[in-house]
Design an enzyme around this catalytic site. Structure first.
Site, PDB file in Angstrom:
ATOM      1  N   ARG A 135       0.800  -1.123   0.066  1.00  0.00           N
ATOM      2  CA  ARG A 135      -0.247   0.337   0.102  1.00  0.00           C
ATOM      3  C   ARG A 135       0.827   1.286   0.134  1.00  0.00           C
ATOM      4  O   ARG A 135       1.721   1.419   0.880  1.00  0.00           O
ATOM      5  CB  ARG A 135      -0.998  -0.038   1.412  1.00  0.00           C
ATOM      6  CG  ARG A 135      -1.824  -1.087   1.425  1.00  0.00           C
ATOM      7  CD  ARG A 135      -2.862  -1.353   0.372  1.00  0.00           C
ATOM      8  NE  ARG A 135      -3.849  -2.239   0.551  1.00  0.00           N
ATOM      9  CZ  ARG A 135      -3.928  -3.207  -0.427  1.00  0.00           C
ATOM     10  NH1 ARG A 135      -3.248  -3.377  -1.731  1.00  0.00           N
ATOM     11  NH2 ARG A 135      -4.902  -4.299   0.054  1.00  0.00           N
ATOM     12  N   GLU A 176       3.854  33.626   2.409  1.00  0.00           N
ATOM     13  CA  GLU A 176       4.576  34.501   1.334  1.00  0.00           C
ATOM     14  C   GLU A 176       4.705  33.912   0.020  1.00  0.00           C
ATOM     15  O   GLU A 176       4.740  34.554  -1.016  1.00  0.00           O
ATOM     16  CB  GLU A 176       6.172  34.886   1.985  1.00  0.00           C
ATOM     17  CG  GLU A 176       6.828  33.503   2.158  1.00  0.00           C
ATOM     18  CD  GLU A 176       8.324  33.489   2.729  1.00  0.00           C
ATOM     19  OE1 GLU A 176       9.250  32.704   2.354  1.00  0.00           O
ATOM     20  OE2 GLU A 176       8.324  34.576   3.280  1.00  0.00           O
ATOM     21  N   GLU A 210       2.025  32.347  -1.327  1.00  0.00           N
ATOM     22  CA  GLU A 210       0.566  32.297  -1.643  1.00  0.00           C
ATOM     23  C   GLU A 210       0.263  33.724  -2.342  1.00  0.00           C
ATOM     24  O   GLU A 210       0.229  34.608  -1.796  1.00  0.00           O
ATOM     25  CB  GLU A 210      -0.317  32.151  -0.308  1.00  0.00           C
ATOM     26  CG  GLU A 210      -1.186  30.781  -0.174  1.00  0.00           C
ATOM     27  CD  GLU A 210      -1.675  31.019   1.114  1.00  0.00           C
ATOM     28  OE1 GLU A 210      -2.648  29.903   1.269  1.00  0.00           O
ATOM     29  OE2 GLU A 210      -1.792  31.520   2.181  1.00  0.00           O
TER      30      GLU A 210
END
Length: 188
Positions: free
Chosen positions: A42, A143, A145
């Site tokens: 997995r 900063e 974004e």
């Protein structure tokens, strides 16, 4: 989110191989024993969890932000959201994310639901809150974004979904919860 249900079909972890450790996520490959005794692998993404905020303005509009999403190679309109910082309380994080991304603070923050975003390969849990009694302020995005805020009506939100401008699960769920609230007075 823990479950009191029996562990039907449980897969027992035999070994874990760390693959990647980033700022936000980590990736591991687990070898597991299946319920029938066989083995499989997995691939698992570990995430600290996140919050999202359905913020409703006094004039009955939903606050959204538009930002570029690199994995999709396009801009998206979404409700304010962000990851939990190191064991941070989700309610606290919801207020922080709302203020950082939009400048709004909420007089009232209520939990609507918590859900796993992609349980087939990730453990990310997202806590959805509704924010009301909003007070305007100054946004302080991270900063890295870059976003633009707007406040849209329910009808506009539904149109954005039809157009694909809103296409992420948390925002679609928030729009449906808001619609349900307008019909019944309850978010769930």
């Amino acid at each position: 989110m823990t479950s009191s249900f029996p562990k039907k079909f449980e897969e027992v972890t035999l070994s874990t191989k760390p693959i990647f450790q980033g700022k936000i996520i980590s990736l591991q490959v687990d070898t597991v024993r299946l319920p029938d005794g066989g083995e499989s692998t997995r691939e698992i993404v570990r995430h600290p969890g996140a919050v999202a905020v359905l913020a409703i303005t006094p004039d009955d509009r939903m606050v959204v932000v538009e930002q570029y999403r690199k994995p999709l190679e396009k801009s998206q309109v979404e409700i304010p959201a962000g990851k939990l910082d190191g064991g941070e309380d989700p309610l606290t994080a919801a207020g922080r994310e709302l203020e950082e991304e939009t400048g709004y603070t909420a007089g009232s923050l209520r939990h609507v639901a918590s859900f796993y975003t992609s349980p087939g390969f990730a453990d990310e849990i997202l806590h959805l809150y509704v924010a009301e009694q909003l007070v305007t302020g100054e946004a302080k995005p991270d900063e890295d974004e870059f976003l633009e805020m707007e406040a849209i009506t329910l009808e506009e939100a539904q149109q954005y979904i039809r157009e694909g401008r809103i296409s992420d699960a948390k925002t679609i769920l928030a729009v449906y919860a808001w619609h349900l609230y307008k019909l019944t007075g309850k978010f769930q």
